[in-house]
Design a protein around this motif. Structure first.
Motif, mmCIF file in Angstrom:
data_model
loop_
_atom_site.group_PDB
_atom_site.id
_atom_site.type_symbol
_atom_site.label_atom_id
_atom_site.label_comp_id
_atom_site.label_asym_id
_atom_site.label_seq_id
_atom_site.Cartn_x
_atom_site.Cartn_y
_atom_site.Cartn_z
ATOM 1 N N MET A 1 4.310 -11.583 1.303
ATOM 2 C CA MET A 1 2.932 -11.203 1.619
ATOM 3 C C MET A 1 2.773 -9.684 1.606
ATOM 4 O O MET A 1 1.760 -9.167 1.169
ATOM 5 N N ARG A 2 3.818 -8.966 2.068
ATOM 6 C CA ARG A 2 3.751 -7.502 2.029
ATOM 7 C C ARG A 2 3.696 -6.984 0.608
ATOM 8 O O ARG A 2 3.063 -5.986 0.318
ATOM 9 N N ILE A 3 4.378 -7.681 -0.304
ATOM 10 C CA ILE A 3 4.368 -7.249 -1.705
ATOM 11 C C ILE A 3 2.960 -7.371 -2.276
ATOM 12 O O ILE A 3 2.497 -6.520 -3.024
ATOM 13 N N GLY A 4 2.239 -8.421 -1.879
ATOM 14 C CA GLY A 4 0.910 -8.650 -2.413
ATOM 15 C C GLY A 4 -0.157 -7.729 -1.842
ATOM 16 O O GLY A 4 -1.250 -7.632 -2.378
ATOM 17 N N GLU A 5 0.143 -7.061 -0.737
ATOM 18 C CA GLU A 5 -0.845 -6.163 -0.144
ATOM 19 C C GLU A 5 -1.110 -4.991 -1.073
ATOM 20 O O GLU A 5 -0.213 -4.499 -1.747
ATOM 21 N N SER A 6 -2.354 -4.524 -1.077
ATOM 22 C CA SER A 6 -2.658 -3.371 -1.917
ATOM 23 C C SER A 6 -2.366 -2.103 -1.127
ATOM 24 O O SER A 6 -2.810 -1.939 -0.002
ATOM 25 N N LYS A 7 -1.564 -1.233 -1.706
ATOM 26 C CA LYS A 7 -1.189 0.039 -1.097
ATOM 27 C C LYS A 7 -1.467 1.134 -2.109
ATOM 28 O O LYS A 7 -1.468 0.884 -3.310
ATOM 29 N N PRO A 8 -1.622 2.335 -1.637
ATOM 30 C CA PRO A 8 -1.693 3.439 -2.583
ATOM 31 C C PRO A 8 -0.358 3.552 -3.329
ATOM 32 O O PRO A 8 0.675 3.134 -2.825
ATOM 33 N N ASP A 9 -0.391 4.119 -4.522
ATOM 34 C CA ASP A 9 0.824 4.210 -5.343
ATOM 35 C C ASP A 9 1.942 4.961 -4.646
ATOM 36 O O ASP A 9 3.106 4.667 -4.836
ATOM 37 N N SER A 10 1.603 5.960 -3.849
ATOM 38 C CA SER A 10 2.641 6.758 -3.207
ATOM 39 C C SER A 10 3.302 6.008 -2.052
ATOM 40 O O SER A 10 4.368 6.386 -1.606
ATOM 41 N N HIS B 1 4.285 2.748 -2.063
ATOM 42 C CA HIS B 1 5.091 1.601 -2.473
ATOM 43 C C HIS B 1 6.527 1.797 -2.023
ATOM 44 O O HIS B 1 7.107 2.869 -2.177
ATOM 45 N N ASP B 2 7.073 0.745 -1.468
ATOM 46 C CA ASP B 2 8.444 0.784 -0.994
ATOM 47 C C ASP B 2 9.388 0.574 -2.179
ATOM 48 O O ASP B 2 9.275 -0.430 -2.882
ATOM 49 N N PRO B 3 10.320 1.499 -2.413
ATOM 50 C CA PRO B 3 11.234 1.321 -3.551
ATOM 51 C C PRO B 3 12.130 0.094 -3.407
ATOM 52 O O PRO B 3 12.564 -0.475 -4.399
ATOM 53 N N VAL B 4 12.381 -0.330 -2.176
ATOM 54 C CA VAL B 4 13.197 -1.530 -1.979
ATOM 55 C C VAL B 4 12.455 -2.756 -2.510
ATOM 56 O O VAL B 4 13.050 -3.643 -3.115
ATOM 57 N N ASP B 5 11.145 -2.809 -2.287
ATOM 58 C CA ASP B 5 10.352 -3.927 -2.816
ATOM 59 C C ASP B 5 10.398 -3.952 -4.333
ATOM 60 O O ASP B 5 10.562 -5.016 -4.936
#
Length: 156
Positions: free
Chosen positions: A10-19, A21-25
């Motif tokens: 669900m966290r992956i599907g959330e919209s976040k700003p590009d900066s 984004h978690d590199p682990v994801d």
């Protein structure tokens, strides 16, 4: 464990700003997709071989030991020889020789103790000479130059 995976997805599907984004994801998604591609490729190859051979056992993909030792192993050893830093190797040559001689003898006697002497002593000598090759794969030559040169020299 199931709820952790669901919350992660669900966290992956959330919209976040590009900066943000978690590199682990991103790495996890890449690894999942890579594994899926490998599985799909393996299944496709297996099904194709089953169809082509009529469901019988196939010897198309058989590992040829002689081919490996003749054509693949020498370039691997030659490449390892080119990658070693020569100054570390020659500076530690006496230690390398001691590790090589005594380590091989100790491993040889432990491996071949209390079994059929003639056959298993040859196996013990072979195993004791090749164990350092696996160790070199996990060592970084730049971070641990002394240890890398000692293990490489003992393996050679």
């Amino acid at each position: 464990m199931g709820s952790g995976v669901v919350s992660w997805l669900m966290r992956i599907g959330e919209s976040k700003p590009d900066s943000a984004h978690d590199p682990v994801d991103n790495l996890a998604i890449f690894i999942i997709l890579l594994c899926a591609c490998i599985i799909i490729l393996g299944l496709g190859t297996g099904i194709t071989l089953l169809v082509l051979t009529g469901g019988k056992s196939s010897n198309i993909l058989v590992f040829d030991v002689e081919l490996f030792f003749t054509y693949f192993l020498p370039p691997i050893i030659f490449n390892a020889r080119l990658q070693v830093k020569k100054e570390h190797f020659f500076k530690n040559l006496m230690d390398i020789m001691l590790f090589g001689a005594f380590g091989t003898l100790i491993s040889f006697f432990i491996t071949s103790f209390d079994i059929n002497f003639v056959f298993y002593t040859a196996i013990g000598a072979i195993f004791s000479a090749t164990d350092s090759i696996c160790t070199l794969q996990v060592l970084n030559q730049d971070e641990l130059p002394l240890l890398y040169s000692l293990v490489f020299g003992e393996g050679v």
